[in-house]
Design an enzyme around this catalytic site. Structure first.
Site, short mmCIF file in Angstrom:
data_model
loop_
_atom_site.label_atom_id
_atom_site.label_comp_id
_atom_site.label_asym_id
_atom_site.label_seq_id
_atom_site.Cartn_x
_atom_site.Cartn_y
_atom_site.Cartn_z
N GLY A 1 22.88 -25.98 22.38
CA GLY A 1 22.83 -25.73 23.82
C GLY A 1 22.85 -27.06 24.55
N GLU B 1 19.67 -28.36 19.78
CA GLU B 1 20.15 -27.36 18.83
C GLU B 1 19.36 -26.04 18.97
OE1 GLU B 1 19.35 -30.50 17.55
OE2 GLU B 1 21.44 -31.13 17.41
N VAL B 2 20.05 -24.95 18.63
CA VAL B 2 19.36 -23.67 18.48
C VAL B 2 19.35 -23.40 16.98
CG1 VAL B 2 19.33 -21.23 19.07
CG2 VAL B 2 20.29 -22.88 20.68
N ILE C 1 22.04 -22.64 14.38
CA ILE C 1 22.95 -21.53 14.69
C ILE C 1 23.71 -21.79 15.98
CG2 ILE C 1 21.77 -19.72 13.40
CD1 ILE C 1 20.30 -18.93 15.92
N GLY C 2 23.43 -22.87 16.63
CA GLY C 2 24.18 -23.15 17.85
C GLY C 2 23.67 -24.43 18.48
N LYS D 1 14.78 -22.68 19.97
CA LYS D 1 15.57 -23.55 20.84
C LYS D 1 14.83 -24.87 20.93
CE LYS D 1 17.47 -19.93 23.66
NZ LYS D 1 17.91 -19.56 24.99
N ASP E 1 22.97 -13.68 35.86
CA ASP E 1 24.03 -14.06 34.91
C ASP E 1 24.14 -13.01 33.81
OD1 ASP E 1 26.09 -15.54 33.90
OD2 ASP E 1 24.82 -17.08 32.97
N1 ADE Z 1 21.08 -17.52 19.68
C1 ADE Z 1 20.34 -17.78 20.74
N2 ADE Z 1 19.23 -17.06 20.68
C2 ADE Z 1 19.25 -16.33 19.56
C3 ADE Z 1 18.38 -15.39 18.97
N3 ADE Z 1 17.26 -15.10 19.54
N4 ADE Z 1 18.74 -14.83 17.83
C4 ADE Z 1 19.90 -15.16 17.27
N5 ADE Z 1 20.76 -16.02 17.78
C5 ADE Z 1 20.44 -16.61 18.92
#
Ligand code: ADE
Length: 848
Positions: free
Chosen positions: A640, A644-645, A637-638, A663, A756
């Site tokens: 960092g 990867e996340v 989903i992402g 994470k 932050d």
């Molecule tokens: N992106 C980073 N942390 C997340 C989370 N806990 N749930 C969904 N998307 C995320």
């Protein structure tokens, strides 16, 4: 044509002059995660694509300097209106593809640079496709085709460029999927542009065969849905075995992500560049693992490859519990220099350790006693009469005390040395012998022994004290056994007086008794044997009187013991209660210290993980270790700074699966990165609040290192608001802010300063509950794209940060409250950028 070299070739372009140009990048670079279904730059013969109408697209085939064809299709009917020129590829088999990519290289003429064509000239063309299970031959029906996209050029060229011999080659890639039939056609529709289609490459992506952590992963086709991953289980390379199930995830771009688990080389094999190689002769590896083969330990060898344990040389052994890394050893030599020292009651034997311990430290000694006459070949065992202090076998010290010996006897003591491998050797145990003559004056033997009375279970005996005792009489030892089972087992008892009542005997049974006296100068020999029988039922009456006396004595003794025990338990019981109470209060005090003192009743104080000397201790103090087999990664989903996340599911024994965000920390990280990465978990793990993202646990004992947190379905608040601009009521927006305020108040009560706080660092779940996330101080700021360097060198998200924190880094709950004000603005404006396009400098100046 393998040529990805820069090539010079001739392009004839409709009514343009033939143009000779240097054209870098004509060839495509194919990476190994692409499987090419069509590449016009590699087709040797005619392409044979179909054109409609015939005066539309033109095929031009040139030869390069290696005499290989360059297939170009061009069309340039820019003067005439209503153009509809189609070019269709041959049927392309889809192979294993689910999603295909079409890469087109083309040039396109700028309409402005052609006089008189305004209104008819176009600067785009359209890409179409149709799926089919087989080739349609020459049949071509444009209406059956589905449009993929309109293709425009990033760079068009002018007459002037032509003059300068510059041709601007465009590369455009489009993806199509899912493809479900066996194959497909592509079609290019020109509607009045001046185009040269120089090459077309059609490919699909795969995660290519790879070996990671000694596990092999096959070619894998990614899912069509670009955000979901294919989980692939690896199989161990030859001579390796699974440690944790090896897994990789195949991402949409053909990249392998998030390696989990691993294989390890089996015993006798070591890892060399991603495979397991047999240990050479003379080397061994006893355990599966990623260690190297070791040289055989001393006195052991192997002539074979892939040895897990080296064999001992002749005469050397390995005890059952010896590790394979230990040298082979042998039994010790005999003990040396045995000496004795005797007094009236005790004989002390002492010796020196053997000159050769056999290479071991587990040396023990045994003492064997023999009674020898003049002829030493006719020795007999000393029997059970002697006592050895501490014992006669398994002696660790170099001495033993012998008691209860009889006077005027020649005792021969053999002292054996042995170690952990003595039992494995067939050779006799080496010993050193010494003969001792006990010639001190001993008491004379007991004479006559009388039976005073006998009952069913007891016998009372008495005797005369010895005529000559040579010292004060200490006591008598009475040895007895059942005549029937002579010497199999015997019992003994002691008596200070020359009489005894022996109880616990069997009725109507014959017993053998013999008695010796112990004086200050030692023992006498045993008396001769006396045989007495216990009584039957009738004899008990006679014994009753004696027994009454015994029972009365026992009753008095028992009562006294009861009183003593009661007192003892009362005292110790109370003590235990007291100790328990004290332990409880101590435990409370320790918990209190550990959790920090209470700033506010019921709320703990946050502990900075950096105050731990070893940060890995901090993470295990505040975060649970999760077994990676409980985690199922579903999609990325992402990405960092650390890796990867992903989203996925976490199985907890006895509970249902919960959705989680994971994470990951990329492989090849430094210790510092790992510490920074895990700092976030150490912080998050200290919080427990509905508006703070909840930590489920961490994976630190296997690779990759992971932080597992609750999953927030709607992602980060800023993008969520932008995506749903104007969709919420003010009550809903204020509800989100109320949640954030509640989380921030909790953090402030805990003594934690976030530094932050911004909508991008708030996550939203499916119920629109907002939770504060992104902890980790310095790391968070490094990670934050909004953080900019200040004049003092700090990295700070200027638009969200209080002036005193920007000016002199005075971060506090008050500066977090300033950031909260900015978040309020972000929420109410549906994710607008604070201060819009003002520069950071202007923002700082405006606030200070
Ligand atoms: N992106 C980073 N942390 C997340 C989370 N806990 N749930 C969904 N998307 C995320």
């Amino acid at each position: 044509m393998g040529g990805c070299e820069v090539r010079e070739f001739l392009l004839q372009f409709g009514f343009f002059l033939p143009l000779l140009t240097a054209w870098p990048g004509y060839c495509s670079h194919v990476s190994n995660n692409q499987v090419v279904l069509l590449d016009t730059t590699t087709v040797l013969g005619e392409l044979g694509w179909k054109t409609y109408p015939l005066n539309g697209w033109d095929a031009i085939t040139e030869m390069d300097e290696h005499n290989r064809p360059i297939h170009t299709y061009q069309v340039c009917n820019v003067m005439e209106p209503n153009q509809n020129n189609w070019l269709r590829t041959n049927w392309i088999s889809r192979d294993a593809a689910q999603k295909i990519y079409v890469e087109m290289k083309f040039t396109l003429r700028d309409c402005n640079s052609i006089p008189w064509v305004l209104g008819t000239c176009k600067e785009t063309f359209n890409l179409y496709y149709v799926e089919s299970d087989e080739s349609h031959g020459i049949k071509f029906k444009p209406s059956q085709y589905t449009k993929i996209d309109t293709i425009a050029a990033d760079e068009s060229f002018t007459q002037m460029d032509l003059g300068d011999r510059i041709l601007k080659l465009n590369t455009e890639i489009r993806e199509v999927g899912p493809i479900e039939r066996k194959g497909f056609y592509l079609a290019f529709q020109d509607i009045g542009a001046c185009i040269a289609l120089v090459s077309v490459r059609v490919f699909y992506k795969k995660c290519p065969f790879t070996v990671r952590n000694l596990a092999m992963f096959p070619d894998t086709i990614p899912r069509v849905d670009s955000s979901s991953l294919v989980e692939v289980r690896g199989s161990c390379v030859k001579s390796a075995e699974e440690r944790d199930t090896p897994k990789l995830y195949c991402g949409a771009d053909g990249d392998w992500l998030v390696p989990l688990g691993r294989c390890i080389c089996s015993t006798g094999y070591e890892e060399v560049e991603g495979s397991c190689h047999a240990c050479r002769p003379g080397f061994y590896k006893a355990f599966a693992g990623n260690t190297k083969c070791s040289k055989c330990p001393p006195h052991s060898l192997t002539y074979m490859e892939a040895t897990s344990i080296c064999q001992c040389e002749k005469g050397y052994f390995r005890a059952e519990k010896d590790p394979p890394s230990m040298a082979c050893t042998r039994p010790p030599s005999a003990p040396r220099n045995v000496v004795f020292n005797i007094n009236e009651t005790a004989l002390i034997l002492e010796w020196s350790p053997p000159s050769d311990t056999g290479g071991r430290k587990d040396l023990t000694y045994s003492v064997i006693c023999k009674k020898c006459g003049l002829d030493t070949s006719q020795c007999e065992d000393c029997g059970g009469g002697l006592r050895f202090i501490p014992r006669h076998t398994g002696l660790i010290n170099n001495s033993v005390i012998v008691l209860d010996f009889v006077s005027h006897v020649n005792y021969t003591f053999e002292i054996e040395a042995m170690n952990g491998v003595s039992e494995l050797s067939f050779s006799p145990k080496p010993f050193t012998a010494i003969t001792v003559t006990t010639d001190q004056d001993a008491p004379s033997l007991i004479g006559m022994v009388r039976k005073d009375w006998a009952s069913q279970n007891s016998i009372a005996l008495s005797w005369q004290a010895p005529a000559f005792s040579n010292g004060a009489i200490l006591d008598y030892e009475i040895k007895y056994y059942e005549k029937e089972h002579e010497q199999l087992t015997y019992s003994s008892t002691r008596s200070k007086a020359p009489s005894v009542i022996i109880t616990g005997l069997k009725p109507a049974t014959k017993y053998i008794f013999h008695i010796r006296v112990r004086t200050t100068t030692g023992y006498s020999g045993y008396s001769q044997k006396f045989e007495f029988e216990t009584g039957d039922e009738t004899s008990d009456m006679a014994a009753e009187q004696g027994q009454i006396l015994v029972i009365a004595t026992a009753a008095v003794g028992g009562f006294t013991l009861l009183v003593i025990l009661t007192l003892f338990f009362l005292i110790t019981g109370r003590c235990q209660w007291y100790i328990k109470a004290k332990m409880k209060s101590e435990e409370k005090r320790r918990n209190h210290l550990q959790n920090g003192h209470l700033r506010f009743p019921g709320i703990k104080t946050y502990i900075d993980p950096d105050t731990y000397e070893d940060p890995s201790l901090a993470v295990h103090e505040f975060a649970k270790e999760i077994d990676p087999s409980r985690i199922r990664i579903e999609r990325v989903i992402g990405a960092g700074e650390f890796g990867e996340v992903c989203s996925g599911r976490l199985k907890t024994p006895g509970k249902r699966e919960i959705p989680v965000a994971i994470k990951t920390l990329k492989g090849g990280h430094m210790d510092r990165q790992r510490r920074d990465f895990l700092r976030e978990a150490s912080i998050m793990g200290q919080f427990d609040h509905p508006n703070i993202i909840r930590l489920e646990g961490v994976v630190t004992k296997s690779r990759p290192v992971m932080i597992v947190v609750e999953y927030m379905e709607n992602g980060s608040l800023d993008s969520f608001l932008r995506k749903h601009d104007g969709h919420f009521t003010v009550i809903q927006l204020v509800g989100m802010l109320r949640g954030i305020a509640s989380g921030m108040k909790y953090l402030s009560d805990m003594g934690y300063v976030h530094r932050d706080l911004a909508a991008r660092n708030i996550l939203v779940n499916s119920n629109l509950v907002c939770k504060v996330s992104d902890f980790g101080l310095s790391r968070v700021l490094e990670d934050d794209p909004e953080a900019a360097y200040t004049t003092t060198g700090g990295k700070i998200p200027i638009r969200w940060t209080a002036p005193e924190a920007i000016a002199y880094r005075k971060f506090s709950s008050a500066s977090d409250a300033w950031s909260y004000g900015i978040v309020m603005w972000e929420v109410m404006s549906y994710g607008e950028r604070p201060y819009w396009e003002m520069s950071n400098q202007d923002v700082s100046a405006a606030n200070s």
